[in-house]
Design an enzyme around this catalytic site. Structure first.
Site, PDB file in Angstrom:
ATOM      1  N   GLY A   1      11.106   0.606   8.216  1.00  0.00           N
ATOM      2  CA  GLY A   1      12.343   0.746   7.434  1.00  0.00           C
ATOM      3  C   GLY A   1      12.753  -0.563   6.790  1.00  0.00           C
ATOM      4  N   THR A   2      11.781  -1.424   6.556  1.00  0.00           N
ATOM      5  CA  THR A   2      12.053  -2.751   5.996  1.00  0.00           C
ATOM      6  C   THR A   2      12.764  -2.669   4.644  1.00  0.00           C
ATOM      7  OG1 THR A   2       9.833  -3.225   6.843  1.00  0.00           O
ATOM      8  CG2 THR A   2      10.956  -4.999   5.666  1.00  0.00           C
TER       9      THR A   2
ATOM     10  N   TRP B   1      14.544  -0.401   3.311  1.00  0.00           N
ATOM     11  CA  TRP B   1      15.917   0.103   3.483  1.00  0.00           C
ATOM     12  C   TRP B   1      16.833  -0.999   4.052  1.00  0.00           C
ATOM     13  CZ3 TRP B   1      17.330   4.622   7.323  1.00  0.00           C
ATOM     14  CH2 TRP B   1      18.535   5.208   6.922  1.00  0.00           C
TER      15      TRP B   1
ATOM     16  N   HIS C   1       7.721 -10.201   8.891  1.00  0.00           N
ATOM     17  CA  HIS C   1       7.084  -9.293   9.842  1.00  0.00           C
ATOM     18  C   HIS C   1       6.533 -10.093  11.034  1.00  0.00           C
ATOM     19  CE1 HIS C   1       7.212  -5.702   7.392  1.00  0.00           C
ATOM     20  NE2 HIS C   1       6.307  -6.059   6.532  1.00  0.00           N
TER      21      HIS C   1
HETATM   22  P1  PAP Z   1       7.231  -2.448   4.778  1.00  0.00           P
HETATM   23  O1  PAP Z   1       7.479  -2.744   6.214  1.00  0.00           O
HETATM   24  O2  PAP Z   1       5.780  -2.444   4.418  1.00  0.00           O
HETATM   25  O3  PAP Z   1       8.027  -3.268   3.836  1.00  0.00           O
HETATM   26  P2  PAP Z   1       8.884  -0.096   5.023  1.00  0.00           P
HETATM   27  O4  PAP Z   1       9.959  -0.121   4.031  1.00  0.00           O
HETATM   28  O5  PAP Z   1       9.233  -0.402   6.427  1.00  0.00           O
HETATM   29  O6  PAP Z   1       7.652  -0.951   4.503  1.00  0.00           O
HETATM   30  O7  PAP Z   1       8.188   1.312   5.080  1.00  0.00           O
HETATM   31  C1  PAP Z   1       8.354   2.329   4.194  1.00  0.00           C
HETATM   32  C2  PAP Z   1       8.905   3.507   4.965  1.00  0.00           C
HETATM   33  O8  PAP Z   1      10.325   3.471   4.859  1.00  0.00           O
HETATM   34  C3  PAP Z   1       8.436   4.788   4.359  1.00  0.00           C
HETATM   35  O9  PAP Z   1       8.463   5.764   5.400  1.00  0.00           O
HETATM   36  P3  PAP Z   1       7.607   7.109   5.347  1.00  0.00           P
HETATM   37  O10 PAP Z   1       6.216   6.720   5.022  1.00  0.00           O
HETATM   38  O11 PAP Z   1       7.732   7.706   6.702  1.00  0.00           O
HETATM   39  O12 PAP Z   1       8.222   7.948   4.303  1.00  0.00           O
HETATM   40  C4  PAP Z   1       9.529   4.997   3.311  1.00  0.00           C
HETATM   41  O13 PAP Z   1       9.594   6.312   2.817  1.00  0.00           O
HETATM   42  C5  PAP Z   1      10.745   4.614   4.116  1.00  0.00           C
HETATM   43  N1  PAP Z   1      11.873   4.226   3.266  1.00  0.00           N
HETATM   44  C6  PAP Z   1      11.861   3.447   2.161  1.00  0.00           C
HETATM   45  N2  PAP Z   1      13.089   3.317   1.655  1.00  0.00           N
HETATM   46  C7  PAP Z   1      13.904   4.045   2.441  1.00  0.00           C
HETATM   47  C8  PAP Z   1      15.300   4.331   2.409  1.00  0.00           C
HETATM   48  N3  PAP Z   1      16.081   3.841   1.463  1.00  0.00           N
HETATM   49  N4  PAP Z   1      15.801   5.118   3.383  1.00  0.00           N
HETATM   50  C9  PAP Z   1      15.014   5.625   4.350  1.00  0.00           C
HETATM   51  N5  PAP Z   1      13.691   5.406   4.436  1.00  0.00           N
HETATM   52  C10 PAP Z   1      13.130   4.625   3.483  1.00  0.00           C
END
Ligand code: PAP
Length: 328
Positions: free
Chosen positions: A78-79, A81, A140
């Site tokens: 959820g980074t 977000w 991370h």
């Molecule tokens: P990162 O650690 O590589 O930066 P990160 O943002 O943690 O990535 O991972 C993306 C996940 O957060 C995705 O999950 P999913 O594959 O299960 O769908 C992505 O959809 C989800 N995500 C991105 N933005 C949001 C948001 N605003 N609210 C909720 N979930 C989100």
């Protein structure tokens, strides 16, 4: 069909690391990466080369300030977000959260709140002097590998974790999106085995989470531990908690104006994923912004994991977290 990267993003290309670094890593344990052929283990955690080059430089040169805020996650917790919400909260005097010109409308959250080790991977001595206080960074990097200046300062750490089943599924899809077409996709069975053995980017997942969980128990004023699932279930409570932790709680007037709802709306999966910049744009490293938005749900693992896989992950998690007080 899902789109994959046209080419391997810059940060995953081996040509981006120095010969000196290659000599250094030649003695480190190796394994197969999910996106790149080889990952190295450093201080107990797995890294691809460009990233590890950044971690080493970050450890050596970063000078934490007591007013810094560091957002920490293991990938896919959820980074994106957390970055969006934290940016919106801490910059709300300068950028009204309901403004149509808000920086989050035109920029991916990863550009507004960079991963500090990637900044160092690109430039071993970056200049952070122009960043106003409180400086907002993300990382991370596992607790054990954070720079001494972070360990020894009173800077604030926010750790967001996510249940390992959804995290694994999210990472599986993300890695396959990053692999250029000619490399083909990973099979789920193969990377599941690696994940269970702890071989995932910045993994082992469990040790990463425990490092920050234990620190949050030891230093609750400086380390806030959050869960993606709680953020989904009770977003208002978590956003208020964050604002308080950052030392800028919402005023009664802001509450009356509906600031919490505005922050959540601005940073919601629906809003962010539908912005032009996140549908079409790329990060400076060449990663597609849209790769960071897939479903954004809790429990999607049920659509992907077999009962045996789910049970195995549950058992590992129970065993690893036993006695820690941490549960999903
Ligand atoms: P990162 O650690 O590589 O930066 P990160 O943002 O943690 O990535 O991972 C993306 C996940 O957060 C995705 O999950 P999913 O594959 O299960 O769908 C992505 O959809 C989800 N995500 C991105 N933005 C949001 C948001 N605003 N609210 C909720 N979930 C989100």
């Amino acid at each position: 069909m899902e789109t994959t990267q046209p080419t391997l993003p810059k940060d995953l290309q081996n040509s981006q690391v120095s010969q000196e670094f290659k000599d250094l890593t030649s003695s480190l344990p190796k394994n197969r990466g999910w996106v790149v052929p080889v990952v190295h283990q450093y201080q107990g955690f797995w890294h691809y080369d460009w990233q590890l080059q950044g971690v080493l430089s970050y450890q050596k040169h970063f000078q934490a300030q007591d007013t810094d805020i560091l957002l920490v996650t293991t990938p896919k917790s959820g980074t994106t977000w957390l970055k969006a919400i934290s940016f919106a909260i801490t910059n709300r005097i300068q950028y009204h959260v309901a403004s149509r010109d808000h920086p989050l409308i035109k920029n991916n959250p990863h550009v507004l709140v960079p991963f500090v080790e990637y900044v160092y991977a690109d430039n071993p001595i970056p200049d952070f002097s122009a960043i106003p206080s409180p400086r907002l960074f993300a990382t991370h990097v596992p607790y054990v590998s954070l720079p001494d200046s972070v360990h020894n300062s009173n800077c604030k750490l926010v750790y967001m974790c996510r249940n390992p089943k959804d995290l694994f599924v999210s990472l599986f899809h993300f890695a396959n999106k990053l692999r250029p077409q000619h490399m083909g996709a990973n099979s789920m069975e193969e990377v599941f085995e690696l994940f269970c053995e702890g071989v995932s980017v910045y993994g082992p997942y469990w040790e990463h989470v425990l490092g920050f969980w234990n620190e949050s128990l030891r230093r609750p004023k400086e380390v806030l531990f959050l869960k993606y699932e709680d953020m989904k279930a009770q977003p208002g409570i978590q956003v208020r908690k964050l604002a308080e932790f950052y030392g800028c709680p919402f005023t009664a007037e802001e509450e009356k104006e509906g600031i919490v709802e505005s922050v959540l709306k601005l940073c919601s999966f629906e809003s962010l994923s539908n912005l032009e910049v996140n549908k079409e744009g790329y990060l400076p490293t060449g990663q597609m912004n849209k790769a960071f938005f897939r479903k954004g749900e809790v429990g999607d693992w049920k659509n992907h994991l077999t009962a045996e896989m789910a049970e195995r992950l549950d058992m590992i998690t129970e065993h690893k977290f036993e006695g820690s007080g941490l549960k999903f």
